[in-house]
Enzyme design. Sequence first.
Site, PDB file in Angstrom:
ATOM      1  N   SER A  14       0.812  -1.214   0.000  1.00  0.00           N
ATOM      2  CA  SER A  14       0.000   0.000   0.000  1.00  0.00           C
ATOM      3  C   SER A  14       0.844   1.261   0.000  1.00  0.00           C
ATOM      4  CB  SER A  14      -0.948  -0.004   1.203  1.00  0.00           C
ATOM      5  OG  SER A  14      -1.827  -1.101   1.127  1.00  0.00           O
ATOM      6  N   ALA A  15       1.947   1.271   0.735  1.00  0.00           N
ATOM      7  CA  ALA A  15       2.841   2.428   0.758  1.00  0.00           C
ATOM      8  C   ALA A  15       4.034   2.230  -0.160  1.00  0.00           C
ATOM      9  CB  ALA A  15       3.319   2.698   2.188  1.00  0.00           C
ATOM     10  N   GLU A  35       9.708  -7.232  -3.448  1.00  0.00           N
ATOM     11  CA  GLU A  35       8.423  -7.738  -2.999  1.00  0.00           C
ATOM     12  C   GLU A  35       8.510  -9.252  -2.825  1.00  0.00           C
ATOM     13  OE1 GLU A  35       4.963  -8.951  -1.844  1.00  0.00           O
ATOM     14  OE2 GLU A  35       5.422  -6.800  -1.898  1.00  0.00           O
ATOM     15  N   ALA A  36       8.052  -9.738  -1.661  1.00  0.00           N
ATOM     16  CA  ALA A  36       8.145 -11.169  -1.367  1.00  0.00           C
ATOM     17  C   ALA A  36       7.218 -12.007  -2.235  1.00  0.00           C
ATOM     18  CB  ALA A  36       7.842 -11.418   0.112  1.00  0.00           C
ATOM     19  N   HIS A 545      -6.522  -4.230  10.307  1.00  0.00           N
ATOM     20  CA  HIS A 545      -5.988  -2.863  10.345  1.00  0.00           C
ATOM     21  C   HIS A 545      -4.793  -2.734  11.281  1.00  0.00           C
ATOM     22  CE1 HIS A 545     -10.207  -1.276   9.002  1.00  0.00           C
ATOM     23  NE2 HIS A 545      -9.529  -1.851   8.018  1.00  0.00           N
TER      24      HIS A 545
END
Length: 612
Positions: A14-15, A35-36, A545
């Site tokens: 997201s970030a 990225e995994a 969240h």
Amino acid sequence: MSENFDFIVVGGGSAGAVIAARLSEDPNCTVALLEAGGTPPPHEMMPAAVASLQLDPSVDWMYTADPGNAGLGLVDNVMPVPRGKMLGGSSGLNYMAYVRGHPGDFDAWAEGGATGWSYDDVLPYFIKSEDLTPSNEISVDPEAHGTGGPLGVSVRSPVIPASRDFVKAAAATGIATGDYNGRDRRNPAGVASLFQTTTRKGMRSSTYRAFLQGETEERPNLTIITQAHVTRVLLSQGAEGLTATGVEYRGADGALHQIDAARDVVLSAGAVGSPQILMLSGIGPRREIEAVDIDCQLELPAVGKNLKDHLHCALFFPAKGIGLPIAEVGVSAGPDALRAPAGPLPADPAEDANLPPELAALKAEAEGRLGQWMETGESLVSSSLYDAVAFFSTGLGDTHSHDAQIGYVPCGYDASLLGERLRIDLSTFFENAEATLAPDQENMILLANPVLPHSKGEIVLASSDPAEAPIIRMNYFTDPHDLKVMVAVMRKALDIAEHWPGEVKPGPLNVPPALAKKHGYVPGEPPSDALLENMALHYSSTVYHLCSTCRMGDVVDPTLRVNGVANLRVADASIMPDIISGNTNAASIMIGEKAADILSAQYALTRRQVAA
């Protein structure tokens, strides 16, 4: 041999996707994005297919957690913690609610020492990202929204009538209708609306789809390395202390690789991944790091601590004439969603040639609906079915913001989502789960969600092996304040159900049989506080969240630099000083935007668009 880049961004979620996209706007700046996971699968784009992504190890980290005082009615008392493991991260796995939070949330951050993070400071970054599609279904504060940004934001089409009725019912209880992402969020009485969602033309707008896919990922100065599991940050010790020089990662080939950063390493691995990587690198609580035989390079006691998350309790109602049968959603998702073992079509499409007339007609209808969605974006599958929302204050404290949220789902979902994904023990939650969740049943759900919890959890290393998931202790309801607020939110949800407009009303609340018996519950009468508390303790579930595990002040400074380490920053939901009063994805994207501007300003990078 190690490769060299100006910046290394760890985590394409997201970030992280936002940061990599923005930094690489300067053609003279080289950026590596690790990225995994991999590229999202095609069905990630269908909003209603969201549950199919959970428990898929190719796109979901599939973490689990100790729920603390909650989860008594979950299978094995284990809380699922899905986290996105793909480009786009959890923005490709979430339910797409676009919620920024209350202005008072960010002003409280700034008042607590997070200089530059007040609402007035962060609003330009929300606007910068956004491409809002106009809709006559919602009230919009035009001064608070953006158009032309990368991130699609829209209201589902067609709107399910029951979702409109939820907004009307909320209004009947005193919650005003308005724009919860604009000036109306300041209304002391609260605000209700259809959800604004991170979708464009009925399809998911994850940060991969919005910020990376296409031109950006083809930039020669941006190197995207997928299937790259970062194992630690590389550190050097100098006269002035520690400096981050790069990262080590295990690649798709199974081998360890190292890459170097001439400027900064940015951890954007999320509220679980970022503290885990810091601790694997020897940065964090000394005793816990050394307990798993890692040398402590820098003691930062707050790494992995102060974990916050939202917890909601599903209030389930039979709703004949109101709710949407899940079978209708299945048909709209296309023939593959109707295949065995769960559906009526054969598992092997090669057998379709021999379908009886009624199944051939069903397949044709499914194909037609799928084609319509792909062409126009208008369909029952154009949202996750998390379709309307109300925010308000319970009056029990936290006066700077609304402390309560109620989400509306105009269907009852199915056993796969409730039982497998949420781990609710359906045999105890329902009198007859099979009958209640039959595909043709009409149900609805109100999600009672206290959005300013006081309880804090933690992330702790289970071992020094980066491949082993960390221990996640949620510690829900360890602060008694949270249970009081939960009961108040549940009562407001019941009040909304009581004020449903029109002649057709929702049926009685589903009360788990054992709890009904224990508390002497009589259907039709108001449930006692004790019963509602017990329902919350048994059947509440995460809202996905997680945040604040590398929070500003304790772990990073307001420019997101890790305290005590040069050239190392964290930029994701983990840096939130406290949880915001609403869904956290929009704020995570904002953090990515602001982090990119902080770095761009420091290193005088060329930027296509500066938040103003």
